[in-house]
Write a protein that holds these residues in place. Structure first.
Motif, PDB file in Angstrom:
ATOM      1  N   LEU B 159      57.287  21.227  64.228  1.00 39.23           N
ATOM      2  CA  LEU B 159      55.844  21.689  64.978  1.00 39.23           C
ATOM      3  C   LEU B 159      56.172  22.526  65.822  1.00 39.23           C
ATOM      4  CD1 LEU B 159      54.188  18.116  65.029  1.00 39.23           C
ATOM      5  CD2 LEU B 159      53.055  20.323  64.237  1.00 39.23           C
ATOM      6  N   VAL B 160      55.366  23.660  65.657  1.00 36.12           N
ATOM      7  CA  VAL B 160      55.559  24.845  66.940  1.00 36.12           C
ATOM      8  C   VAL B 160      54.091  24.746  67.596  1.00 36.12           C
ATOM      9  CG1 VAL B 160      55.985  27.087  67.386  1.00 36.12           C
ATOM     10  CG2 VAL B 160      57.151  25.972  65.623  1.00 36.12           C
ATOM     11  N   LEU B 161      53.962  24.387  68.773  1.00 36.09           N
ATOM     12  CA  LEU B 161      52.798  24.287  69.447  1.00 36.09           C
ATOM     13  C   LEU B 161      52.717  24.999  70.689  1.00 36.09           C
ATOM     14  CD1 LEU B 161      52.599  20.289  69.161  1.00 36.09           C
ATOM     15  CD2 LEU B 161      51.901  21.932  67.621  1.00 36.09           C
ATOM     16  N   ASP B 162      51.691  25.962  70.868  1.00 38.74           N
ATOM     17  CA  ASP B 162      51.403  26.731  71.886  1.00 38.74           C
ATOM     18  C   ASP B 162      50.292  26.266  72.744  1.00 38.74           C
ATOM     19  OD1 ASP B 162      51.659  28.965  73.609  1.00 38.74           O
ATOM     20  OD2 ASP B 162      50.879  30.347  72.151  1.00 38.74           O
ATOM     21  N   GLU B 163      50.781  25.684  73.684  1.00 34.44           N
ATOM     22  CA  GLU B 163      50.022  25.188  74.909  1.00 34.44           C
ATOM     23  C   GLU B 163      48.885  24.125  74.094  1.00 34.44           C
ATOM     24  OE1 GLU B 163      50.049  25.955  78.191  1.00 34.44           O
ATOM     25  OE2 GLU B 163      51.098  27.959  78.246  1.00 34.44           O
ATOM     26  N   PRO B 164      49.354  23.051  73.529  1.00 34.59           N
ATOM     27  CA  PRO B 164      48.455  22.272  72.768  1.00 34.59           C
ATOM     28  C   PRO B 164      47.405  21.446  73.627  1.00 34.59           C
ATOM     29  CG  PRO B 164      50.563  21.366  72.987  1.00 34.59           C
ATOM     30  CD  PRO B 164      50.713  22.686  73.623  1.00 34.59           C
ATOM     31  N   THR B 165      47.746  21.481  74.961  1.00 34.47           N
ATOM     32  CA  THR B 165      46.753  20.694  75.732  1.00 34.47           C
ATOM     33  C   THR B 165      45.578  21.444  76.353  1.00 34.47           C
ATOM     34  OG1 THR B 165      47.978  20.542  77.718  1.00 34.47           O
ATOM     35  CG2 THR B 165      48.095  18.664  75.919  1.00 34.47           C
ATOM     36  N   ASN B 166      45.592  22.809  76.033  1.00 32.12           N
ATOM     37  CA  ASN B 166      44.595  23.900  76.690  1.00 32.12           C
ATOM     38  C   ASN B 166      43.200  23.350  76.099  1.00 32.12           C
ATOM     39  OD1 ASN B 166      45.923  25.922  78.042  1.00 32.12           O
ATOM     40  ND2 ASN B 166      45.562  27.189  76.270  1.00 32.12           N
ATOM     41  N   GLY B 167      42.340  23.142  77.348  1.00 36.04           N
ATOM     42  CA  GLY B 167      40.950  22.870  76.994  1.00 36.04           C
ATOM     43  C   GLY B 167      40.567  21.392  76.996  1.00 36.04           C
ATOM     44  N   LEU B 168      41.764  20.355  77.140  1.00 32.97           N
ATOM     45  CA  LEU B 168      41.402  19.184  76.866  1.00 32.97           C
ATOM     46  C   LEU B 168      41.182  18.501  78.092  1.00 32.97           C
ATOM     47  CD1 LEU B 168      44.407  18.152  74.321  1.00 32.97           C
ATOM     48  CD2 LEU B 168      41.797  18.749  73.717  1.00 32.97           C
ATOM     49  N   ASP B 169      40.389  17.412  78.176  1.00 29.29           N
ATOM     50  CA  ASP B 169      40.182  16.679  79.357  1.00 29.29           C
ATOM     51  C   ASP B 169      41.371  15.954  79.613  1.00 29.29           C
ATOM     52  OD1 ASP B 169      39.902  14.732  77.622  1.00 29.29           O
ATOM     53  OD2 ASP B 169      37.783  14.604  77.683  1.00 29.29           O
ATOM     54  N   PRO B 170      41.541  14.962  80.875  1.00 30.93           N
ATOM     55  CA  PRO B 170      42.788  14.252  81.093  1.00 30.93           C
ATOM     56  C   PRO B 170      43.116  13.339  79.903  1.00 30.93           C
ATOM     57  CG  PRO B 170      41.457  14.737  82.970  1.00 30.93           C
ATOM     58  CD  PRO B 170      40.608  15.154  81.971  1.00 30.93           C
ATOM     59  N   ALA B 171      41.978  12.474  79.546  1.00 31.79           N
ATOM     60  CA  ALA B 171      42.375  11.587  78.305  1.00 31.79           C
ATOM     61  C   ALA B 171      42.659  12.390  77.196  1.00 31.79           C
ATOM     62  CB  ALA B 171      40.776  10.918  78.090  1.00 31.79           C
ATOM     63  N   GLY B 172      42.250  13.453  76.612  1.00 32.95           N
ATOM     64  CA  GLY B 172      42.322  14.155  75.452  1.00 32.95           C
ATOM     65  C   GLY B 172      43.906  14.602  75.717  1.00 32.95           C
ATOM     66  N   MET B 173      44.478  15.150  76.841  1.00 31.07           N
ATOM     67  CA  MET B 173      45.616  15.554  77.361  1.00 31.07           C
ATOM     68  C   MET B 173      46.750  14.719  76.880  1.00 31.07           C
ATOM     69  SD  MET B 173      44.898  17.853  80.596  1.00 31.07           S
ATOM     70  CE  MET B 173      46.530  18.794  80.730  1.00 31.07           C
ATOM     71  N   ARG B 174      46.460  13.275  77.414  1.00 34.42           N
ATOM     72  CA  ARG B 174      47.106  11.979  77.122  1.00 34.42           C
ATOM     73  C   ARG B 174      47.312  11.818  75.663  1.00 34.42           C
ATOM     74  NH1 ARG B 174      46.278   6.796  80.568  1.00 34.42           N
ATOM     75  NH2 ARG B 174      45.213   6.001  78.743  1.00 34.42           N
TER      76      ARG B 174
END
Lengths: 297, 308
Positions: B159-174
């Motif tokens: 998997l190649v992921l470029d900034e995958p938590t961009n735009g997520l809220d803290p719960a989404g980031m987790r």
């Protein structure tokens, strides 16, 4: 010849067809083409005939009759279908290609293990299928209008008139008109790929058609090499193809001003080759540029 | 096969990209091994997205090349991409299609996936209930999660992921971090770029740090953090203690902060350090190990670049 590396898988084609099917544009195209057919048959044809049929000044409406009555109506339907179809399919193609850049989905598509050529080919094929279905449906509805109008005018519904086509002949007429759409659609495709812009594709094809019509008109007034130069323009060759669709001595009935004398036009077979050369040229430019460019968005 | 180590899943060899006068990437040599969750860390504009675009064949390198699964991508790009899933910066989706139809399209382009797999992917990112809604009605966070589902759809090895938590809220980031960590635990290889140090520290076992297009360092997070390990102490005679400690071969450095000393030395040598001081009649009043942090390490190697 498209190599196997460029030929899309059935899955890719299905995915592209799903995308096209879910857009509103093909439906708008269908609606506009049906509206065009309705105007041609009912307003331009039947409506005029009702007013003119008893008037010797208008030849008892014979010209109007040939606009809506079978089989002469086929020529007009296909002629105007080619003209408006070229514009509308061009818009559809440009939009389908360029919006993928705007959405960034072209990058996602290209990182899924398919070649760039496969991607473009799948896109072209899906649009070709969608456009063909849409245009055939519109033509079918137009023929339906014509059948009803012919019956209302109490005329025989038949192809059997002097110079009238057979059923396979009708298919050939449809193919000629459809073939006349392809170079313009591919021009829009080429411009949209090169410019990554729907606007460039749409404006480009409209500008080309407009300027081409003017230039062909000017050259048509000349003689010698200037008149001969028309043979290199796609529009002149499309006219040659559509002229082969004429039934009997009838001229063009379409909204498009394209009814020059048959002797002034190239042989339809030569015209088909010239148009093929344009198609290959537009495709080659689009594929080569798309193959080599960096896809940043 | 140009890769000698079969465990190396992703390797860049002298990868360079120049845009006219801008050198976006300069001679990048990276190695990511099977099962690693590799964090590609750098400030904004460091060359992370350019690197990912080069890896995925979206842009052509000015020099160098990429190897994936031991194969040179210049000749085997299509084949290796079929074994790879990716997210690129902002989520790229068809707004006129539903979430489910988006996944159907991406699945078809990846060679075809079953409808059941589409449902599983929607479940994985918590979008099953919104699968039939048009993507244009999704929030940015939902789009990002759908993008992750699209990347995971064909069960890729890498998997190649470029900034995958961009735009997520803290719960989404987790949630995303947990998905990525979970992938690492089941042996998937993940290459994830980020400018968020805490995120990388929590997700990744290996890290590479890039700045201005150049790779500054790479290695396991544990090893890099160990470099930042220190022993913090209070002693009776700080000035003399600095001289004594400085003479020990295994002490990398001593910093003084008032009465406190920060000694760059392995924590397992604390007893030896205490004895060396005692032999010189210098006595400890306090001694405790201090953990290194990725942030400190990052600031050190990037020259105190501002990061979050």
């Amino acid at each position: 010849m498209i190599s196997m590396r460029a030929w899309p898988t059935s899955n890719m084609l299905a995915a592209e067809l799903l995308k096209v099917r879910k857009r509103w544009m093909p439906y708008a195209l269908l609606l506009l083409m049906v509206a065009g057919a309705a105007i041609l048959i009912w307003l331009g044809g039947y409506g005029s005939w009702v007013e003119e049929r008893n008037d010797p000044e208008f030849g008892y409406g014979q010209e109007s009759l040939r606009t809506f009555a079978l089989p002469w109506s086929l020529t007009g339907l296909l002629d105007s279908g080619q003209f408006w179809g070229a514009i509308l399919v061009g818009i559809l193609v440009a939009s389908a290609v360029a919006t993928e850049h705007g959405w960034g989905t072209v990058r996602q598509a290209l990182i899924r293990g398919r070649t760039r050529s496969q991607y473009l080919t799948a896109k072209l094929l899906s649009i070709a299928i969608a456009a063909a279905i849409t245009l055939l449906l519109a033509f079918g509805v137009g023929v339906g209008f014509s059948v009803i109008a012919t019956a209302l005018a109490d005329r025989p519904i038949t192809l059997d008139v002097p110079g009238g086509p057979s059923v396979p002949g009708v298919a050939l007429m449809v193919l000629r008109a459809g073939y006349g759409i392809i170079p313009y659609a591919l021009l829009a495709f080429c411009l949209a790929v090169v410019g990554r812009s729907t606007t460039l594709g749409v404006v480009g094809i409209l500008f080309f058609m407009f300027v081409e019509a003017i230039v062909l008109g000017i050259l048509g007034e000349q003689s010698g090499w200037a008149a001969d130069a028309r043979a290199f323009f796609p529009g002149h060759n499309v006219q040659a193809l559509l002229a082969a669709n004429r039934i009997g001595s009838l001229g063009g009935n379409s909204l498009a001003p394209r009814d020059p004398a048959l002797t002034d036009l190239p042989d339809p077979a030569i015209a088909a080759l010239v148009l093929a050369a344009y198609c290959v040229g537009f495709l080659a430019i689009a594929f080569v540029i798309f193959q080599r460019r960096d896809i940043n968005a | 096969m140009s890769n000698d180590n079969p465990d190396v899943v992703l390797r860049t060899v002298g990868l360079t990209k120049r845009y006219r006068r801008l050198l976006a990437l300069d001679d990048l040599n990276l190695e990511v091994c099977r099962g690693q969750v590799f964090g590609f860390l750098g400030p904004n504009g460091a060359g992370k997205t350019t690197t990912i675009a080069l890896i995925l064949g979206l842009i052509a390198p000015t020099a160098g090349h990429v190897e994936m699964f031991g194969l040179d991508t210049r000749r085997h790009l299509s084949g290796v991409l079929r074994r790879t899933g990716a997210i690129l910066e902002t989520p790229s989706l068809y707004p006129h299609l539903s979430g489910r139809d988006n996944l159907r399209v991406w699945g078809a382009l990846s060679g075809g996936v079953e409808g059941k797999r589409v449902d599983e992917a929607l479940d994985l990112v918590g979008l099953r209930g919104r699968g039939r809604d048009k993507v244009r009605t999704y929030s940015l966070g939902m789009k990002q999660r759908l993008g992750l589902a699209a990347a995971l759809l064909h069960d890729p090895e890498l998997l190649v992921l470029d900034e995958p938590t961009n735009g997520l809220d803290p719960a989404g980031m987790r949630e995303v971090r947990e998905v990525i960590r979970g992938l690492g635990q089941i042996g998937r290889t993940v290459f994830v770029s980020s400018h968020l140090l805490s995120e990388v520290e929590q997700m990744c076992d290996h890290v590479g740090i890039v700045k201005e297009g150049r790779l500054l360092t790479q290695g396991s997070v544990a090893t890099l953090l160990r470099q930042g390990e220190a022993l913090e102490m209070e002693v009776t005679e700080p000035d003399r203690a600095v001289r004594v400690l400085g003479s020990l071969a295994w002490v990398n450095g001593v910093r003084r902060d008032h009465d406190r000393l920060l000694v760059e030395a392995p924590r397992e040598r604390a007893a030896e350090l205490s004895r060396a001081l005692a032999e010189q009649q210098i006595y400890l009043s306090e001694l405790r190990p201090r953990e290194g942090s990725l942030e400190e390490f990052f600031l050190e190697v990037t020259g105190k670049e501002a990061v979050q």
